[in-house]
Design a protein around this motif. Structure first.
Motif, short mmCIF file in Angstrom:
data_model
loop_
_atom_site.label_atom_id
_atom_site.label_comp_id
_atom_site.label_asym_id
_atom_site.label_seq_id
_atom_site.Cartn_x
_atom_site.Cartn_y
_atom_site.Cartn_z
N ASP A 113 5.76 2.82 -0.06
CA ASP A 113 5.04 1.62 0.34
C ASP A 113 5.12 1.47 1.86
OD1 ASP A 113 4.17 -1.36 -1.00
OD2 ASP A 113 4.73 -1.29 1.12
N ILE A 114 3.97 1.53 2.50
CA ILE A 114 3.93 1.56 3.96
C ILE A 114 4.38 0.22 4.55
CG2 ILE A 114 2.34 1.90 5.93
CD1 ILE A 114 3.05 4.42 4.18
N THR A 115 4.04 -0.88 3.89
CA THR A 115 4.46 -2.19 4.41
C THR A 115 5.98 -2.31 4.39
OG1 THR A 115 2.39 -3.09 3.60
CG2 THR A 115 4.07 -4.68 4.23
N GLN A 116 6.59 -1.77 3.33
CA GLN A 116 8.07 -1.82 3.28
C GLN A 116 8.69 -0.99 4.40
OE1 GLN A 116 9.50 -0.68 -0.59
NE2 GLN A 116 8.54 -2.46 -1.57
N LEU A 117 8.12 0.18 4.65
CA LEU A 117 8.65 1.04 5.74
C LEU A 117 8.52 0.32 7.08
CD1 LEU A 117 7.22 4.54 4.72
CD2 LEU A 117 9.60 3.80 4.59
N LEU A 118 7.37 -0.33 7.29
CA LEU A 118 7.16 -1.06 8.54
C LEU A 118 8.12 -2.24 8.65
CD1 LEU A 118 5.50 -1.78 11.11
CD2 LEU A 118 3.89 -2.99 9.62
N THR A 119 8.24 -3.01 7.57
CA THR A 119 9.11 -4.20 7.60
C THR A 119 10.56 -3.78 7.89
OG1 THR A 119 7.65 -5.15 5.95
CG2 THR A 119 9.73 -6.29 6.30
N ALA A 120 11.00 -2.69 7.27
CA ALA A 120 12.37 -2.22 7.49
C ALA A 120 12.57 -1.83 8.96
CB ALA A 120 12.67 -1.05 6.57
N GLY A 139 0.83 -1.20 0.00
CA GLY A 139 0.00 0.00 0.00
C GLY A 139 0.86 1.25 0.00
N THR A 140 0.66 2.10 -1.01
CA THR A 140 1.42 3.34 -1.11
C THR A 140 0.56 4.49 -0.61
OG1 THR A 140 2.47 2.46 -3.08
CG2 THR A 140 2.66 4.83 -2.75
N LEU A 141 1.09 5.25 0.34
CA LEU A 141 0.34 6.40 0.86
C LEU A 141 0.22 7.44 -0.26
CD1 LEU A 141 -0.96 8.17 3.07
CD2 LEU A 141 1.34 8.88 3.73
N ILE A 142 -1.03 7.78 -0.63
CA ILE A 142 -1.24 8.75 -1.72
C ILE A 142 -0.94 10.15 -1.19
CG2 ILE A 142 -2.94 9.67 -3.36
CD1 ILE A 142 -4.38 6.93 -3.18
N HIS A 143 -1.59 10.51 -0.10
CA HIS A 143 -1.26 11.78 0.58
C HIS A 143 -1.77 11.69 2.01
CE1 HIS A 143 -5.47 13.00 0.38
NE2 HIS A 143 -5.47 12.70 -0.90
N TRP A 144 -1.18 12.48 2.87
CA TRP A 144 -1.65 12.55 4.25
C TRP A 144 -3.00 13.24 4.32
CZ3 TRP A 144 0.10 9.45 7.61
CH2 TRP A 144 1.45 9.21 7.82
N THR A 145 -3.77 12.94 5.33
CA THR A 145 -4.97 13.71 5.66
C THR A 145 -4.88 14.05 7.15
OG1 THR A 145 -6.17 11.67 6.16
CG2 THR A 145 -6.43 12.56 3.93
N LYS A 146 -5.94 14.66 7.68
CA LYS A 146 -6.06 14.99 9.10
C LYS A 146 -4.88 15.82 9.60
CE LYS A 146 -7.02 10.43 9.61
NZ LYS A 146 -7.52 9.12 10.00
N GLU A 147 -4.29 16.60 8.68
CA GLU A 147 -3.21 17.56 9.01
C GLU A 147 -1.93 16.88 9.49
OE1 GLU A 147 -4.24 21.13 8.49
OE2 GLU A 147 -5.82 19.94 7.55
N ILE A 148 -1.72 15.61 9.16
CA ILE A 148 -0.47 14.93 9.53
C ILE A 148 0.60 15.29 8.49
CG2 ILE A 148 0.60 12.65 9.92
CD1 ILE A 148 -1.82 11.99 11.38
N GLU A 149 1.84 15.42 8.93
CA GLU A 149 2.85 15.94 8.02
C GLU A 149 4.18 15.20 8.04
OE1 GLU A 149 2.76 20.54 7.82
OE2 GLU A 149 2.38 19.98 9.90
#
Ligand code: BGC
Length: 441
Positions: A168-175, A150-160
């Motif tokens: 790819d969020i799964t790759q970031l987590l796995t790393a 899953g690739t984050l398209i863009h942040w929402t809820k004012e997260i930066e």
């Protein structure tokens, strides 16, 4: 010169959503669903989840990671089948903690710092010699090409947080798991929280086809009977917070212009817990500037953006003491606004109610749009599973949604009910993991 009463009457008209508007919005929403499915231009992202509803036979013990933007939660969840589950252990931490001097959701934090923090939390719940399969509820618009990517398209809820959009969020987590010596934790699935809510509700009641969040953010997922990708049923994350065919007021336009992401998430900015306090604040400031509110200490204090949050809006509506003493204490103790008049407190309460009623009616219009899509002849019963602080706790909110749906469907054979579905993120992630494992074997 306009009086306070006249201004409030004008405001009530501006924020009113008439039954005809509900139907028009619902039709536009249905059309946006069709356009999105056909890959035409649409405000709805229509993101595939690679999941259908569960068989209800899913069993096993899984780790669930829930990242919604405010907190991170890790739960060890055992699925027992037929809608039953047990949560064995859980840890939760805020992502921004002033007292402990950290904030992982500003542009001063990187993806690696955030995921190292998350890995640390996972480390507190797992044993080193045990292998864990993990499901990740990631509550942001994510483009998936499989259940576990899953690739984050863009942040929402004012997260930066930096370095995450387009990744790819799964790759970031796995790393991060690997950096922190947690190679025994194996991510299997990534899902949106609306998908998790729908999975959890359908695990208990198979007929549920719609899952939604009315909390800090807002969004809905539904079971598309024939997904364009597989021609089979698939849960689609609508990212309905980006719906844009709406009756905007000058306050909505002002809020959007001052937000981190002007133009994005128009519906979410009108309805969700992250923004409704800001709308109330902007309206109150306008009344101050017009000389219609008397509490002099209030004007300066109210200049702070996002001073009011969803919990404050709840409090404003909950106070049914004659003199609004609860609101008075809160103004004095938390905001240091002293000597407020009862009239001004009543005005704040009225604005909060108008904004919340509008929120519930707009949200209901989108539910109606989904129902019209999956049941064009409006002849079936529909259960909408909802989680989130607004739906659960905001006085009158759930009732306003139900009333709006009842009115809109009154002349049809269709029935729509809404039910609170708690734990959707944690249990939904476990269900998705069980489905991932069953699919592989
Ligand atoms: C996100 C959605 C999420 C919703 C509720 C929105 O800001 O875009 O993906 O489902 O918040 O958490």
């Amino acid at each position: 010169m306009s009086t306070l009463l006249t201004e409030l009457q004008i405001l009530a008209i501006q924020l009113r959503i008439l039954p005809t508007q509900i139907n028009i919005m619902a039709d536009k929403f249905s059309q946006a669903i069709l356009d999105g499915l056909e890959k035409k231009r649409s405000p709805l992202k229509m993101l595939p989840s690679y999941l259908s509803t569960p068989s209800r036979k899913e069993v096993g013990t899984f780790l669930a990671l829930d990242f919604g933007g405010t907190n991170v939660r890790v739960l060890l969840t055992q699925l027992l089948g037929q809608g039953h589950y047990r949560v064995h252990s859980r840890v939760a931490s805020p992502l921004h903690d002033i007292d402990n001097h950290y904030n992982y959701i500003t542009d001063q934090s990187t993806a690696d710092q955030l995921f190292d923090f998350i890995a640390l939390k996972i480390g507190t719940i797992v044993k080193p010699d045990t292998r864990y399969l993990l499901g990740h509820t990631f509550s942001f618009p994510t483009h998936q090409t499989s259940l576990n990517t899953g690739t984050l398209i863009h942040w929402t809820k004012e997260i930066e947080t930096t370095g995450m959009e387009g990744k790819d969020i799964t790759q970031l987590l796995t790393a991060a798991l690997s950096r922190n010596g947690l190679t025994n934790v194996l991510p299997q699935a990534i899902i949106n929280d609306t998908v998790g809510t729908l999975l959890t509700a359908a695990y208990m009641n198979q007929s549920t086809r719609i899952g939604s969040i009315c909390g800090t953010g807002h969004n809905t997922a539904y079971l598309e009977p024939s997904s364009p990708l597989t021609k089979a049923p698939m849960i689609i994350n609508l990212e309905s917070g980006n719906f844009d065919q709406l009756p905007f007021t000058s306050y909505d336009i002002q809020l959007d212009a001052n937000s981190e992401t002007p133009g994005a998430q128009p519906l979410e900015k009108m309805v969700s817990g992250h923004y409704i306090g800001e709308l109330v604040r902007l309206i109150a400031c306008n009344l101050f500037d017009a000389g219609l509110l008397a509490t002099s200490s209030g004007r300066n204090i109210l200049t702070t953006p996002y001073l009011l949050n969803g919990a404050h809006i709840s409090l404003l509506q909950e106070d049914d003491t004659g003199e609004l003493v609860i609101i008075n204490h809160w103004l004095e103790d938390s905001l240091h606004i002293t000597n407020s008049s009862i009239e001004d407190r009543n005005v704040l309460k009225t604005i909060a109610t108008l904004i919340c009623t509008r929120s519930a009616r707009l949200v209901a219009a989108t539910y109606l749009g989904i129902i019209k899509h999956i049941d064009p002849h409006l002849e079936h019963s529909h259960n909408i599973a909802i989680d989130g602080s607004l739906y659960e706790k905001m006085p009158g909110y759930a009732q306003d949604i139900q009333l709006t749906l009842d009115q809109a469907l009154a002349d049809t054979a269709a029935i729509a009910t809404t039910t609170l579905t708690k734990d959707g993120s944690g249990v939904g992630a476990a269900i998705a993991t069980a489905i991932a494992v069953n699919t592989k074997s």
